[in-house]
Every structure is written in C-alpha cells, then in structure tokens.
Design a protein around this motif. Structure first.
Motif, PDB file in Angstrom:
ATOM      1  N   GLN A 120     -11.837  -1.740   3.514  1.00  0.00           N
ATOM      2  CA  GLN A 120     -11.603  -0.719   2.498  1.00  0.00           C
ATOM      3  C   GLN A 120     -12.334   0.570   2.839  1.00  0.00           C
ATOM      4  O   GLN A 120     -11.810   1.668   2.621  1.00  0.00           O
ATOM      5  CB  GLN A 120     -12.014  -1.245   1.123  1.00  0.00           C
ATOM      6  CG  GLN A 120     -11.050  -2.318   0.609  1.00  0.00           C
ATOM      7  CD  GLN A 120     -11.385  -2.812  -0.774  1.00  0.00           C
ATOM      8  OE1 GLN A 120     -12.446  -2.534  -1.301  1.00  0.00           O
ATOM      9  NE2 GLN A 120     -10.479  -3.566  -1.357  1.00  0.00           N
TER      10      GLN A 120
ATOM     11  N   ARG B 165     -10.376   2.215   5.598  1.00  0.00           N
ATOM     12  CA  ARG B 165      -9.131   2.825   5.076  1.00  0.00           C
ATOM     13  C   ARG B 165      -9.446   4.102   4.312  1.00  0.00           C
ATOM     14  O   ARG B 165      -8.714   5.095   4.423  1.00  0.00           O
ATOM     15  CB  ARG B 165      -8.397   1.831   4.166  1.00  0.00           C
ATOM     16  CG  ARG B 165      -7.726   0.708   4.917  1.00  0.00           C
ATOM     17  CD  ARG B 165      -6.771  -0.095   4.023  1.00  0.00           C
ATOM     18  NE  ARG B 165      -6.269  -1.224   4.774  1.00  0.00           N
ATOM     19  CZ  ARG B 165      -6.748  -2.471   4.677  1.00  0.00           C
ATOM     20  NH1 ARG B 165      -7.702  -2.744   3.809  1.00  0.00           N
ATOM     21  NH2 ARG B 165      -6.270  -3.440   5.437  1.00  0.00           N
TER      22      ARG B 165
ATOM     23  N   ARG C  50       0.841  -1.207   0.000  1.00  0.00           N
ATOM     24  CA  ARG C  50       0.000   0.000   0.000  1.00  0.00           C
ATOM     25  C   ARG C  50       0.868   1.246   0.000  1.00  0.00           C
ATOM     26  O   ARG C  50       0.550   2.229  -0.675  1.00  0.00           O
ATOM     27  CB  ARG C  50      -0.936  -0.006   1.214  1.00  0.00           C
ATOM     28  CG  ARG C  50      -2.026  -1.061   1.117  1.00  0.00           C
ATOM     29  CD  ARG C  50      -3.073  -0.935   2.226  1.00  0.00           C
ATOM     30  NE  ARG C  50      -4.070  -1.988   2.091  1.00  0.00           N
ATOM     31  CZ  ARG C  50      -4.124  -3.083   2.854  1.00  0.00           C
ATOM     32  NH1 ARG C  50      -3.279  -3.234   3.867  1.00  0.00           N
ATOM     33  NH2 ARG C  50      -5.038  -4.011   2.630  1.00  0.00           N
TER      34      ARG C  50
ATOM     35  N   GLU D 125      -6.533  -6.582   9.270  1.00  0.00           N
ATOM     36  CA  GLU D 125      -7.565  -7.577   8.992  1.00  0.00           C
ATOM     37  C   GLU D 125      -7.195  -8.911   9.633  1.00  0.00           C
ATOM     38  O   GLU D 125      -6.065  -9.384   9.483  1.00  0.00           O
ATOM     39  CB  GLU D 125      -7.737  -7.760   7.485  1.00  0.00           C
ATOM     40  CG  GLU D 125      -8.155  -6.493   6.759  1.00  0.00           C
ATOM     41  CD  GLU D 125      -8.358  -6.739   5.269  1.00  0.00           C
ATOM     42  OE1 GLU D 125      -8.904  -7.784   4.900  1.00  0.00           O
ATOM     43  OE2 GLU D 125      -7.947  -5.863   4.476  1.00  0.00           O
TER      44      GLU D 125
ATOM     45  N   ARG E 193      -3.291  -1.057  -4.479  1.00  0.00           N
ATOM     46  CA  ARG E 193      -4.473  -1.417  -3.712  1.00  0.00           C
ATOM     47  C   ARG E 193      -4.309  -2.887  -3.355  1.00  0.00           C
ATOM     48  O   ARG E 193      -3.959  -3.697  -4.219  1.00  0.00           O
ATOM     49  CB  ARG E 193      -5.718  -1.195  -4.561  1.00  0.00           C
ATOM     50  CG  ARG E 193      -7.033  -1.544  -3.906  1.00  0.00           C
ATOM     51  CD  ARG E 193      -8.193  -1.107  -4.813  1.00  0.00           C
ATOM     52  NE  ARG E 193      -9.481  -1.548  -4.289  1.00  0.00           N
ATOM     53  CZ  ARG E 193     -10.052  -2.701  -4.604  1.00  0.00           C
ATOM     54  NH1 ARG E 193      -9.439  -3.530  -5.437  1.00  0.00           N
ATOM     55  NH2 ARG E 193     -11.218  -3.031  -4.102  1.00  0.00           N
ATOM     56  N   VAL E 194      -4.535  -3.225  -2.118  1.00  0.00           N
ATOM     57  CA  VAL E 194      -4.297  -4.596  -1.662  1.00  0.00           C
ATOM     58  C   VAL E 194      -5.581  -5.181  -1.088  1.00  0.00           C
ATOM     59  O   VAL E 194      -6.245  -4.560  -0.264  1.00  0.00           O
ATOM     60  CB  VAL E 194      -3.186  -4.642  -0.583  1.00  0.00           C
ATOM     61  CG1 VAL E 194      -2.942  -6.085  -0.144  1.00  0.00           C
ATOM     62  CG2 VAL E 194      -1.901  -4.025  -1.128  1.00  0.00           C
ATOM     63  N   VAL E 195      -5.900  -6.370  -1.555  1.00  0.00           N
ATOM     64  CA  VAL E 195      -7.012  -7.140  -0.999  1.00  0.00           C
ATOM     65  C   VAL E 195      -6.398  -8.370  -0.339  1.00  0.00           C
ATOM     66  O   VAL E 195      -5.560  -9.040  -0.924  1.00  0.00           O
ATOM     67  CB  VAL E 195      -8.003  -7.561  -2.103  1.00  0.00           C
ATOM     68  CG1 VAL E 195      -9.146  -8.370  -1.501  1.00  0.00           C
ATOM     69  CG2 VAL E 195      -8.529  -6.343  -2.839  1.00  0.00           C
ATOM     70  N   GLU E 196      -6.828  -8.633   0.898  1.00  0.00           N
ATOM     71  CA  GLU E 196      -6.198  -9.708   1.662  1.00  0.00           C
ATOM     72  C   GLU E 196      -7.084 -10.952   1.730  1.00  0.00           C
ATOM     73  O   GLU E 196      -8.295 -10.843   1.912  1.00  0.00           O
ATOM     74  CB  GLU E 196      -5.900  -9.218   3.088  1.00  0.00           C
ATOM     75  CG  GLU E 196      -4.981  -8.018   3.131  1.00  0.00           C
ATOM     76  CD  GLU E 196      -4.718  -7.535   4.547  1.00  0.00           C
ATOM     77  OE1 GLU E 196      -4.684  -8.375   5.462  1.00  0.00           O
ATOM     78  OE2 GLU E 196      -4.557  -6.309   4.725  1.00  0.00           O
TER      79      GLU E 196
ATOM     80  N   ARG F 130     -15.258  -8.706   5.201  1.00  0.00           N
ATOM     81  CA  ARG F 130     -14.052  -8.126   5.816  1.00  0.00           C
ATOM     82  C   ARG F 130     -13.377  -7.144   4.860  1.00  0.00           C
ATOM     83  O   ARG F 130     -12.959  -6.051   5.263  1.00  0.00           O
ATOM     84  CB  ARG F 130     -13.087  -9.256   6.187  1.00  0.00           C
ATOM     85  CG  ARG F 130     -11.901  -8.804   7.023  1.00  0.00           C
ATOM     86  CD  ARG F 130     -11.041  -9.988   7.428  1.00  0.00           C
ATOM     87  NE  ARG F 130     -10.341 -10.579   6.299  1.00  0.00           N
ATOM     88  CZ  ARG F 130     -10.492 -11.843   5.901  1.00  0.00           C
ATOM     89  NH1 ARG F 130     -11.310 -12.650   6.523  1.00  0.00           N
ATOM     90  NH2 ARG F 130      -9.816 -12.302   4.865  1.00  0.00           N
ATOM     91  N   MET F 131     -13.273  -7.537   3.604  1.00  0.00           N
ATOM     92  CA  MET F 131     -12.637  -6.672   2.609  1.00  0.00           C
ATOM     93  C   MET F 131     -13.384  -5.348   2.474  1.00  0.00           C
ATOM     94  O   MET F 131     -12.768  -4.273   2.460  1.00  0.00           O
ATOM     95  CB  MET F 131     -12.613  -7.404   1.265  1.00  0.00           C
ATOM     96  CG  MET F 131     -12.066  -6.597   0.107  1.00  0.00           C
ATOM     97  SD  MET F 131     -12.328  -7.434  -1.479  1.00  0.00           S
ATOM     98  CE  MET F 131     -14.095  -7.249  -1.663  1.00  0.00           C
TER      99      MET F 131
END
Lengths: 137, 132
Positions: free
Chosen positions: B30, B33, A34, B41, A39-42, B25-26
């Motif tokens: 987001q 943020r 980041r 997370e 953009r980061v999706v975990e 959760r995502m």
C-alpha cells in the motif's frame, strides 16, 4: 480488460479483501477492482484473510474469496466466520455452481458467483450488495 | 536520506513484493502504491516465479529472505538476477546477511520505516541500468 471508472462517488473507497491462491488471477482481479475505484487488500488463503480481518487497523467492506483454497480453511469456513464476527461485511464466494449452490446460499449474502466470471460481474455484485446494505440502514 | 523520484519513473516502475506475512506485505504494497508504483504481491518465491513465467515486467524485486515454499528469498534473487538482469533487488530481513557479490542491490532491516523502504526503492530506480 477495460475497467469502468465511475466509482468515484464513494469517498473513501470501499475496501475489498480479495482471497485467492492463484497469484496471476489475484493480480488481474485486484487490478480491475482498483481501476474501478476500490481499495483492494490481497490474501493468499483464509488464514491470511483472518489475519487481515482481525487487524484493528484494517477496515474491510467486502470479502471476495474462492471456495477451494490451499490452506486449512475453505471459503465456506471464512464466510461463516465473517457472518458471525463481522456482520457489516458482505461476502462473495466464487466457485463452480454445481459444487456450491446450496452450501453457498447459507453463508453468502447473494449466492455464489459462478466461475469462470468476468470481472464486471464481480463489480456488479459488489455494488448490488453494498446498495442493499445501505438501503437497510 | 530523502530521494526524490520523478512521477514518470514512479509510474513506470513495477515492484514485486514477496513476503509471507500478509500484514507486512499489505503495508509495504500500500505504501508503494501510494508512492505511485505498480505493485504485484506474492506470498512466496513460488508465486513470484509464476509472475516471472507470465512474462510480467518487474523493475524491482523486494523480497523477504526467510519464507516457506520451495525457495527462500536469496534463491529467488539468484533466479531474478539471471532472468531479469536489469531488475533491482532489495531484500527485507531482520538479520544481517553477507550476500554473495552482485546478488543484492540493497537491503532494508526489519522493522523498517516507510521512508526507509521508499528511499531504498527510489534510490535504486534513480540509477540508470539500461546499459548494463
């Protein structure tokens, strides 16, 4: 870790799906990416990764996954799925080279990222893969 | 109810989001943020406890109640309440529970809207608990 901040030329930012079942590793790598402008999706495991990849509202450009995961699938299975179903997505797998060198070469675009890795190595790999993909267009 | 949060307090606040549904959760992470919070997370209470053991500062615990793993969200809340007495605790649930007194600071009912979620976090952070 000091992050580079020169990724601002790409708008909108590319999205990295980060798949790792170690929360402390995941949050550190995600924070670095980041900071670098991604953009980061975990995702915690491959099952979560598939839920994200199949969500029509989520656009993923790069999948970065550990090979060995706690779920029913491993990183190879996920990489194979991505190659077959999301050809526009680049895949980077991280694992010990001894275990994965030959297998990863079949499912990764650029071979495995050897562990342990510095976050900058990951960013360099992402840039190289995306640049190569852009050059093919 | 619209709750304004100053840029300083948003930038300083870390929210630990604990939710076993990756997409929920995502989305929550987001949105938080985008509102200026630092977000960590975790997929279950075990991951959340790993974050606490690493002594990473958490200002707000935002947790689901029913989750797989060794503990549910309420058991996690009890540990957070004990270890981080200044942290605010918000639970997300589709069911209404009767919390034991003092365990939970706020709750949001699933499915919640983004404004509801952000308002719940901001309202708790607006209360100075440094002296408690």
């Amino acid at each position: 870790v000091s992050a580079e901040a020169n990724h601002t030329s790409q708008i909108p930012p590319e999205t990295v799906l980060l798949v790792n079942d170690d929360v402390l590793v995941r949050l550190a790598v995600a924070a670095y990416l980041r900071d670098c402008g991604y953009r980061v999706v975990e995702a915690v495991n491959e099952e979560e990764a598939l839920a994200i990849l199949t969500d029509p509202n989520v656009k993923v450009d790069v999948v970065f996954s550990d090979v060995v995961m706690s779920g029913a699938m491993d990183g190879f299975s996920l990489a194979q799925w991505v190659c077959e179903n999301r050809p526009g997505v680049d895949v980077i797998l991280a694992a010990s080279v001894e275990r994965t060198a030959s297998a990863a070469a079949e499912v990764c675009n650029d071979g495995p990222l050897p562990r342990p890795y510095e976050p900058q190595m990951l960013v360099d790999r992402i840039k190289r893969l995306r640049a190569a993909r852009a050059a093919k267009r | 109810m619209a709750v304004e949060l100053s840029a300083e307090s948003a930038a300083a606040a870390t929210v630990l989001v604990v939710e076993d549904d990756a997409l929920i959760r995502m989305d929550a992470a987001q949105e938080l943020r985008s509102a200026g919070y630092n977000v960590i997370e975790a997929c279950d209470a075990d991951e959340a406890l790993a974050v606490l053991e690493a002594r990473i500062g958490v200002d707000v615990l935002l947790t689901d109640v029913n989750m797989p793993g060794s503990r549910d969200g309420l058991a996690l809340a009890r540990i957070v309440r004990r270890q981080l007495p200044h942290a605010r605790i918000i639970v997300m649930s589709a069911n209404r529970y009767a919390w034991e007194g003092g365990l939970v600071d706020a709750s949001v009912m699933k499915p919640y809207t983004v404004p509801e979620l952000l308002a719940a976090v901001a309202a708790l952070l607006a209360v100075d608990r440094s002296g408690t």
